[in-house]
Design an enzyme around this catalytic site. Structure first.
Site, PDB file in Angstrom:
ATOM      1  N   TRP A  25      -1.690   4.167   4.505  1.00 48.07           N
ATOM      2  CA  TRP A  25      -0.884   3.022   5.282  1.00 48.07           C
ATOM      3  C   TRP A  25      -1.278   3.133   6.797  1.00 48.07           C
ATOM      4  O   TRP A  25      -1.136   4.276   7.276  1.00 48.07           O
ATOM      5  CB  TRP A  25       0.600   3.092   5.187  1.00 48.07           C
ATOM      6  CG  TRP A  25       1.253   2.198   5.679  1.00 48.07           C
ATOM      7  CD1 TRP A  25       1.105   0.742   5.685  1.00 48.07           C
ATOM      8  CD2 TRP A  25       2.679   2.315   6.412  1.00 48.07           C
ATOM      9  NE1 TRP A  25       2.169   0.206   6.575  1.00 48.07           N
ATOM     10  CE2 TRP A  25       3.097   0.880   6.892  1.00 48.07           C
ATOM     11  CE3 TRP A  25       3.435   3.364   6.872  1.00 48.07           C
ATOM     12  CZ2 TRP A  25       4.229   0.873   7.746  1.00 48.07           C
ATOM     13  CZ3 TRP A  25       4.553   3.282   7.431  1.00 48.07           C
ATOM     14  CH2 TRP A  25       4.758   2.114   8.120  1.00 48.07           C
ATOM     15  N   ASP A  79       6.237   9.862   0.724  1.00 44.38           N
ATOM     16  CA  ASP A  79       6.280   8.286   1.186  1.00 44.38           C
ATOM     17  C   ASP A  79       6.680   7.619   0.167  1.00 44.38           C
ATOM     18  O   ASP A  79       5.865   7.454  -0.865  1.00 44.38           O
ATOM     19  CB  ASP A  79       5.326   7.835   2.168  1.00 44.38           C
ATOM     20  CG  ASP A  79       5.474   6.658   2.623  1.00 44.38           C
ATOM     21  OD1 ASP A  79       4.702   6.033   3.630  1.00 44.38           O
ATOM     22  OD2 ASP A  79       6.511   5.702   2.274  1.00 44.38           O
ATOM     23  N   LYS A  82      11.157  -3.012  -0.406  1.00 44.02           N
ATOM     24  CA  LYS A  82      10.231  -3.698  -1.638  1.00 44.02           C
ATOM     25  C   LYS A  82      11.324  -3.924  -2.615  1.00 44.02           C
ATOM     26  O   LYS A  82      11.374  -4.915  -3.179  1.00 44.02           O
ATOM     27  CB  LYS A  82       9.163  -2.881  -1.883  1.00 44.02           C
ATOM     28  CG  LYS A  82       8.055  -3.445  -0.671  1.00 44.02           C
ATOM     29  CD  LYS A  82       8.041  -2.667   0.498  1.00 44.02           C
ATOM     30  CE  LYS A  82       6.710  -2.898   1.234  1.00 44.02           C
ATOM     31  NZ  LYS A  82       6.789  -2.173   2.560  1.00 44.02           N
TER      32      LYS A  82
END
Lengths: 449, 410
Positions: free
Chosen positions: B138, B220, B256
């Site tokens: 990311w 993460d 999300k």
């Protein structure tokens, strides 16, 4: 064995520790005059009626979703928040040289501003630019600027303990003698913790020196509307500086004037020379936001934005703000009156002279300790009280407690040095800006008793 | 004349620039396969029904107010969030050595974790401790750790472009060679941007080396539940590491899996060897939070907390998550079969093998440019597509476009 074995236990943040101690205290007449949050006359938190109304509007609005806000925040929030600070008709806004970053409360706005200035102000990554904060100031100013990388956070004279007012001569002298381009953190109104603001004439003098010596104004505006009950009045200093042509930052908080403490609603207003400079500044702000919180939370900003941009809701909000400000003014008047009736030693006019949520009572650390331990009245070691914690039901008890503390704990303290060091220990900040006045107060009180 | 005269213009963040370009594009068949947010089959954002329900409960709840949360956040949110990651019956939680910091989304959790590690890990203020991030990763990982003060952000081998899968040998080699005590940022599941996760056996091997070489695991976790549709399955790696006795951090995002992107709901779960170390660690986290945002925002945390702590709402939420995950799986299988039916050169099984929101298509920058400019299909320069941007209505157009890009552009 643990990779965390060398991690030191940090001292708790004083103001929250105070509330915790208060919460744990079973004493029936206990009073919390610590943390700066508004309370009703019943001693309860207050969700502003306009806020409740707007929250309902939001939850029933099916056009709204939870998609990411832009990095700089909700556009209508940013512009309406800046307008509140600078005025609808602000020339700087019309000249397109005012921008904003939606931030996490006043703290987040200070943080973003500080991070930007450390990277780009007065050279690149000039960590040596001095940051001046008032003596005393909100305890978190030091930490925010230090953690943003500034190495030199210094106090500027502010509180005159002896006369219990602004040390204007000292302040102006610091402005004249500091290095050019130093950054000054100014409280827009309702100075925390002293409640003592410069007059308009005094602000003019401050501005004149700052302009001449190329000093950067970074306003902290956490109480607009809350201080006097009047939004325009509370923004006078800010607007004056803008009208003088300063480039500056203003960290706005909507925690207090909207009672939205826990939704973290803040705005960093930026005033630049022109829109080109503004544009480049905002582009760099985006980078800093991105690696800190990515983009800001929506709920609180929506509430504020809807309120500020609707004439009816805006009026209703102003009423709610006035309700809060008026109750504080009433408590100020009553506390002073009661102390004077009790004949409590000292003068107490500063309680009504001071403005906003806080009063710097002038109580010394021993008297504060007495208040907490013997009377279960909780206040900051600096003697700062939150007027909002006073109610018609507890004000007699508080006045009597202050009376006792002053009359019983007025003996000569062990040693001035020890008291000074003790008060240093109570703070977990680096630069001891907030305790110099305590020392002065100790000297004054010991001298006068 | 301006004190800002020397401030350079910063380039925009790529993924948001892509969306901005998409918005300005007037082409009727334009498609946005850029930023990672879920879309319905009508290509609309989706507020989860359970979220809508809980928001109403909150607004009607007269016992709630807006007083400051504790610095570390809403207690019932923190514990429920950590439980979702580690499992209700997790031994480390029972042993009192798991704590958490409510943060501003996954980014905020990474940031606070990074700020803490730079100050207190591997010495005091050891900015030289290497931080390893996957190649690719990311795009914001690098920036967050750099700004927290780390001077050495290094890639570890991850994506094997030739075989379009995990470069396990390269990864293990990097683990063996990294300086002891290095920090490794691991994607808990649904690797962003490749969608390629280690298998359970591969995770075991990774963990063995990391333990032996004293490497610090910083997970993460932005897609728990969203990746496979199953919360426990998506947390397997994290739980394995914890069961192996690691002290670790987990940056959890609820953006999300709750669709709460803009309320910034995140949690930094901290697993320590014992309660005492945990206490000291959390006390230092408080100091960092205090000078960053003071205390976190309430709304999103309340929604998540209420949902996770109520058996009925929790079940409803899992259903909503499965809805999203299933739609993504459907789009994956349909895209693959359409490309295979079109006879598009190359192999396309990676589209169904990869997991989560993203697919690393393998398209090269020129092919990506073609897709954007000629076909108005917006995707990241890396070839990453957001599967959520696909719908039954646009999937043919997209498959066709990819086919053209691959056959016309080399």
């Amino acid at each position: 064995m643990s990779v965390f074995r060398d991690v030191q236990q940090a001292a708790p943040v004083a103001v929250f520790k105070l509330t915790q101690d208060f919460n744990n205290d079973p004493f029936p007449n206990k009073v919390n005059l610590g943390v700066g949050a508004y309370k009703t006359d019943e001693g309860k938190p207050w969700v502003l009626p306009v806020v409740k109304k707007v929250e309902k509007l939001i939850v029933h609005d099916d056009r709204l979703n939870h998609e990411y806000l832009p990095i700089l925040g909700l556009p209508e929030f940013r512009s309406s928040a800046s307008k509140i600070a600078l005025g609808d008709d602000s020339p700087a806004i019309r000249e397109d040289r005012v921008g904003a970053v939606q931030c996490l409360g006043g703290t987040g706005a200070l943080k973003m501003g500080a991070e930007f200035l450390r990277r780009f102000y007065n050279g690149n990554n000039n960590t040596k630019t001095p940051i001046y904060v008032s003596a005393p100031t909100w305890e978190n100013h030091n930490g925010v600027f230090t953690n943003a990388g500034f190495e030199d956070v210094r106090p500027y004279k502010y509180w005159d303990a002896e006369k219990r007012g602004l040390d204007l001569a000292g302040l102006l002298s610091d402005l004249e003698s500091c290095p050019e381009r130093s950054i000054f953190v100014l409280h827009a109104c309702a100075h925390n913790p002293t409640g003592t603001d410069p007059t308009q004439e005094q602000w003019k003098k401050i501005a004149e020196v700052m302009m001449r010596r190329k000093l950067f104004p970074f306003f902290d505006s956490a109480y607009q509307g809350f201080a006097s009950g009047n939004l325009e009045k509370d923004a006078w200093a800010l607007r004056y500086f803008v009208s003088k042509g300063f480039e500056m930052f203003c960290a706005q908080s909507f925690s207090k004037n909207f009672g939205l403490y826990n939704e973290r609603v803040g705005n960093l207003t930026i005033v630049a020379r022109d829109s080109d400079n503004l544009k480049r500044v905002l582009s760099q702000m985006e980078k800093i936001v991105r690696i800190t919180w990515s983009n800001p939370p929506s709920q609180g900003a929506r509430v504020v934005s809807l309120t500020l941009t609707s004439p009816d809701l805006f009026s209703e909000w102003k009423e709610n703000v006035k309700t809060m400000a008026d109750r504080v003014l009433l408590m100020r008047a009553q506390l002073r009156a009661k102390l004077e009736v009790l004949g409590t030693p000292g003068t107490w006019s500063h309680i009504t002279d001071q403005i906003g949520m806080f009063s710097f009572t002038g109580l010394n650390p021993k008297q504060v300790e007495y208040m907490i331990k013997e009377k279960h009245v909780y206040l900051m070691a600096s003697g700062r009280i939150n007027m909002c914690g006073l109610t018609s039901k507890n004000i007699n008890y508080v006045a009597e407690s202050i009376h006792e503390a002053v009359t019983k704990e007025n003996s000569r303290p062990q040693s001035v040095d020890k008291l000074f060091c003790d008060s240093l220990d109570r703070n977990d900040t680096g630069v001891m800006t907030s305790d110099q006045p305590v020392l002065s107060m100790i000297l004054v009180l010991t001298g006068s008793s | 004349m301006s004190v800002f005269g020397e401030v350079p213009q910063a380039p925009p963040v790529a993924v948001f620039k892509l969306t901005a370009d998409f918005r300005e594009d007037s082409h009727p068949q334009k498609v946005n396969l850029g930023v990672g947010a879920y879309r319905t089959d009508d290509c609309q954002p989706w507020v989860l029904p359970v979220v809508k329900k809980v928001e109403r409960l909150i607004v009607e709840d007269g016992s709630l107010n807006h007083e400051y949360l504790p610095i570390l956040g809403l207690p019932e949110f923190r514990s429920a969030a950590s439980k979702v990651a580690l499992g209700d019956d997790n031994a480390a939680i029972q042993e009192g050595r798991v704590g958490a910091v409510q943060c501003l989304g996954g980014t905020g959790a990474l940031r606070i974790g990074a700020d803490f590690l730079r100050r207190w890990y591997n010495g005091v203020n050891n900015t030289a401790t290497p931080v390893y991030v996957s190649a690719p990763t990311w795009e914001n990982h690098n920036g967050v750790f750099t700004d927290a003060g780390f001077k050495e952000i290094r890639p570890y081998h991850y994506w094997d472009a030739a075989k379009r899968g995990l470069d396990l040998a390269g990864l293990l080699d990097d683990l063996e060679k990294a300086p002891e005590h290095s920090v490794f940022v691991l994607h808990a599941c649904a690797h962003n941007p490749t969608g390629t996760d280690p298998t359970q056996e591969e995770w075991k091997t990774i963990a063995e080396i990391m333990k032996r070489r004293k490497l610090f695991a910083f997970f993460d976790s932005a897609y728990q539940g969203f990746a496979s549709g199953d919360l426990d399955k998506d947390a397997w790696a994290i739980r394995f590491f914890v069961s192996e006795g690691f002290e670790l951090f987990i940056a959890q995002s609820f953006s999300k899996n709750f669709g709460l992107y803009n309320e910034r709901v995140g949690n930094l779960t901290v697993v320590a060897k014992d309660g005492e170390s945990l206490t000291r660690t959390l006390s230092q986290m408080e100091k960092i939070v205090r000078t960053t945002w003071s205390n976190p925002p309430s709304q999103g945390a309340r929604v998540v907390s209420r949902t996770l702590n109520s058996p009925e709402l929790f079940a409803e939420w899992k259903g909503n998550v499965k809805t999203m995950a299933d739609r993504v799986l459907l789009m994956r299988s349909q895209l693959r079969s359409k490309l295979e039916a079109l006879g598009t050169p190359g192999t396309w099984d990676h589209i169904t093998q990869q997991i989560g929101m993203f697919s690393f298509t393998g398209l090269n920058p020129k092919q990506v440019e073609y897709l954007i400019k000629e076909k108005h299909v917006y995707l990241m320069a890396s070839g990453r597509i957001n599967m959520c941007g696909l719908t039954t209505k646009n999937i043919d157009y997209i498959a066709q476009s990819i086919h053209e890009a691959v056959t016309k552009v080399q």
